[in-house]
Design an enzyme around this catalytic site. Structure first.
Site, mmCIF file in Angstrom:
data_model
loop_
_atom_site.group_PDB
_atom_site.id
_atom_site.type_symbol
_atom_site.label_atom_id
_atom_site.label_comp_id
_atom_site.label_asym_id
_atom_site.label_seq_id
_atom_site.Cartn_x
_atom_site.Cartn_y
_atom_site.Cartn_z
ATOM 1 N N ARG A 1 62.764 44.656 46.907
ATOM 2 C CA ARG A 1 62.899 45.934 46.194
ATOM 3 C C ARG A 1 64.048 46.781 46.733
ATOM 4 N NH1 ARG A 1 56.497 47.016 45.097
ATOM 5 N NH2 ARG A 1 56.534 46.036 43.061
ATOM 6 N N LYS B 1 43.109 36.006 33.323
ATOM 7 C CA LYS B 1 42.271 36.382 32.175
ATOM 8 C C LYS B 1 43.028 36.453 30.847
ATOM 9 C CE LYS B 1 39.120 39.291 34.813
ATOM 10 N NZ LYS B 1 38.821 40.700 35.113
ATOM 11 N N GLY C 1 55.029 40.136 38.786
ATOM 12 C CA GLY C 1 53.714 39.900 39.374
ATOM 13 C C GLY C 1 53.598 38.582 40.120
ATOM 14 N N GLY D 1 52.768 45.501 36.810
ATOM 15 C CA GLY D 1 52.177 46.195 35.658
ATOM 16 C C GLY D 1 53.243 46.662 34.667
HETATM 17 P P1 AMP Z 1 47.240 37.478 36.809
HETATM 18 O O1 AMP Z 1 47.298 38.695 37.675
HETATM 19 O O2 AMP Z 1 46.409 37.623 35.600
HETATM 20 O O3 AMP Z 1 48.629 36.924 36.517
HETATM 21 O O4 AMP Z 1 46.467 36.395 37.640
HETATM 22 C C1 AMP Z 1 46.965 35.850 38.819
HETATM 23 C C2 AMP Z 1 45.815 35.286 39.597
HETATM 24 O O5 AMP Z 1 45.135 34.326 38.789
HETATM 25 C C3 AMP Z 1 46.252 34.584 40.851
HETATM 26 O O6 AMP Z 1 45.735 35.269 41.965
HETATM 27 C C4 AMP Z 1 45.633 33.203 40.717
HETATM 28 O O7 AMP Z 1 45.051 32.748 41.910
HETATM 29 C C5 AMP Z 1 44.568 33.393 39.668
HETATM 30 N N1 AMP Z 1 44.267 32.150 38.957
HETATM 31 C C6 AMP Z 1 45.107 31.347 38.306
HETATM 32 N N2 AMP Z 1 44.480 30.254 37.837
HETATM 33 C C7 AMP Z 1 43.192 30.365 38.220
HETATM 34 C C8 AMP Z 1 42.032 29.544 38.047
HETATM 35 N N3 AMP Z 1 42.106 28.389 37.385
HETATM 36 N N4 AMP Z 1 40.879 29.986 38.562
HETATM 37 C C9 AMP Z 1 40.817 31.157 39.222
HETATM 38 N N5 AMP Z 1 41.849 31.967 39.420
HETATM 39 C C10 AMP Z 1 43.040 31.577 38.925
#
Ligand code: AMP
Length: 400
Positions: free
Chosen positions: A36, A198, A357, A380
């Site tokens: 950063r 998610k 992210g 974000g």
């Molecule tokens: P996000 O912030 O939505 O981009 O999610 C990132 C997080 O999703 C990371 O910390 C990953 O460890 C988690 N993640 C990715 N794939 C999986 C999975 N199959 N099961 C559980 N967590 C996951």
């Protein structure tokens, strides 16, 4: 760019209040990741080169409106000085008489970093009195804090009402160019890789990208909600049964729009998340339907999927990646994310954008950070911008 930028300003002899994002990781008083700081250098150097005075405002961590030495920016001033190759005055206050006197004594070409703006309660509530106090520190306002541009705070948005001209710095410009223009008018084939935890977090982005992309590759835990929507079993995988209809609607839209929408054909699975004592399996090769049995949890895309996705990426002209393919933080579940990072890096003909992210962490951890066209400094903020939302820190700036 619809907003005025730093290049529209005459900075000679001017005091430029620059909002930067120096929310950097610190360990034992040392900055452990300078990404950063490096991101803000072009703007700071430009102000200095033009004979202006760079007065930097930033937040660090979440001190919640209280002075807390744990969140002091003093160590960041030292790290910045080392990168700039010139002294950086640290001013232990960001508003009021002490701060105003200190900045009035600065000479053209000098740089000062003020103490954490979040030591004041009014920062996050966008208090106009605090915004006016920040405005008193200079003659022009430059926002270059992309990572905080999705928040309407006193130093990111409020100040722009009281300190004119208010313009975008080079980092914000670049972020908007890559996350905005280059995906808006993407050269085809435009391949998007979406992963992460998610569907519910990413559905707005998926929906928007379905309007623009030629191909969407899905990974991460998000894939298991899509698998449920396709009537498959996902065992103990992280999934969102409440979003099955949302997943179905996205797949239907993909079909209608002629977007190739690919889901994993195999998965790395584990029988527990106790990572010291688990067995790792690959399901898919043994189950041609891609079902995951009870007692097993999908934690990464499998090798067949990684190869299939890499093939799609090899032919792309524009690539946007947001979210990891698995629990990349754990070595046994990182191969899919790293293989995809490598496939993105290998395609030198494409404009490749890592959309912020955790995907940034995954690409850097895989060692390919230097081989992509652009890495967003926002988390974000990147997601909200890709969703098509206006960013208050950009909206507040002067129109061209
Ligand atoms: P996000 O912030 O939505 O981009 O999610 C990132 C997080 O999703 C990371 O910390 C990953 O460890 C988690 N993640 C990715 N794939 C999986 C999975 N199959 N099961 C559980 N967590 C996951």
């Amino acid at each position: 760019m619809a907003k005025k930028t730093i290049e529209d300003l005459d900075l000679n002899g001017k005091k430029a209040v620059i909002r930067v994002d120096f929310n950097v990781p610190l360990q034992d008083g040392k900055v452990t990741d300078k990404t950063r700081i490096l991101g803000a250098l072009p703007t700071i150097k430009h102000v200095v080169a033009q004979g202006g005075i760079a007065i930097l405002l930033s937040h660090l961590g979440r001190p919640k409106g209280q002075v807390n030495s744990k969140f002091s920016l003093a160590p960041v001033a030292q790290a910045l000085a080392a990168e700039l190759g010139q002294p950086v005055a640290f001013i232990p206050e960001s508003r009021g008489a002490v701060a105003e006197k200190a900045v009035s004594e600065l000479s053209p070409g000098s740089v000062a970093l003020l103490e954490n703006v979040r030591f004041h309660e009014g920062e996050e509530s966008n208090d106009p009195i605090l915004a006016q106090d920040f405005a008193k520190l200079g003659d022009v306002y430059i926002n270059d804090a992309f990572g905080t541009a999705h928040r309407a705070h006193a130093s990111t948005a409020g100040i722009a009402e009281f300190l004119k001209p208010a313009v975008a710095g080079f980092l914000i410009q670049k972020e908007l160019e890559y996350l905005g223009e280059k995906t808006e008018n993407a050269e085809s084939p435009f391949v998007v890789i979406l992963g992460g935890a998610k569907v519910s977090d990413k559905i707005t982005v998926i929906d928007r990208l379905l309007e623009k992309a030629d191909t969407i590759l899905i990974g991460g835990a998000m894939a298991y909600t899509f698998a449920l929507a396709n009537g498959k079993t996902v065992g103990d995988s992280l999934s969102e049964p409440n979003f099955i209809d949302t997943a179905k609607a996205a797949m239907k839209k993909a079909e209608e729009k002629g977007v190739k929408f690919l889901l994993p054909v195999d998965n790395v699975t584990v029988d527990s998340l106790d990572f010291d004592n688990m067995s790792v399996g690959t399901i898919g090769a043994s189950d041609p339907e891609g079902n995951i049995p009870e007692g097993w949890e999908g934690v990464d895309i499998g090798p067949k999927t990684a190869a299939l996705y890499a093939e799609e990426l090899a032919g792309a002209k524009t690539i946007l990646m947001n979210g990891p393919m698995g629990i990349f933080e754990i070595e046994a579940c990182s191969k899919g994310s790293f293989a995809i990072a490598e496939a993105v890096a290998k395609n030198r003909d494409a404009v490749s954008i890592i959309g912020g992210g955790d995907s940034v962490k995954a690409v850097n951890q895989a060692g390919f950070g230097g081989d992509v066209s652009f890495i967003s400094t926002g988390g974000g903020a990147s997601l909200e911008f890709l969703e098509g939302k206006a960013l208050p820190g950009v909206e507040a700036l002067d129109d061209k």
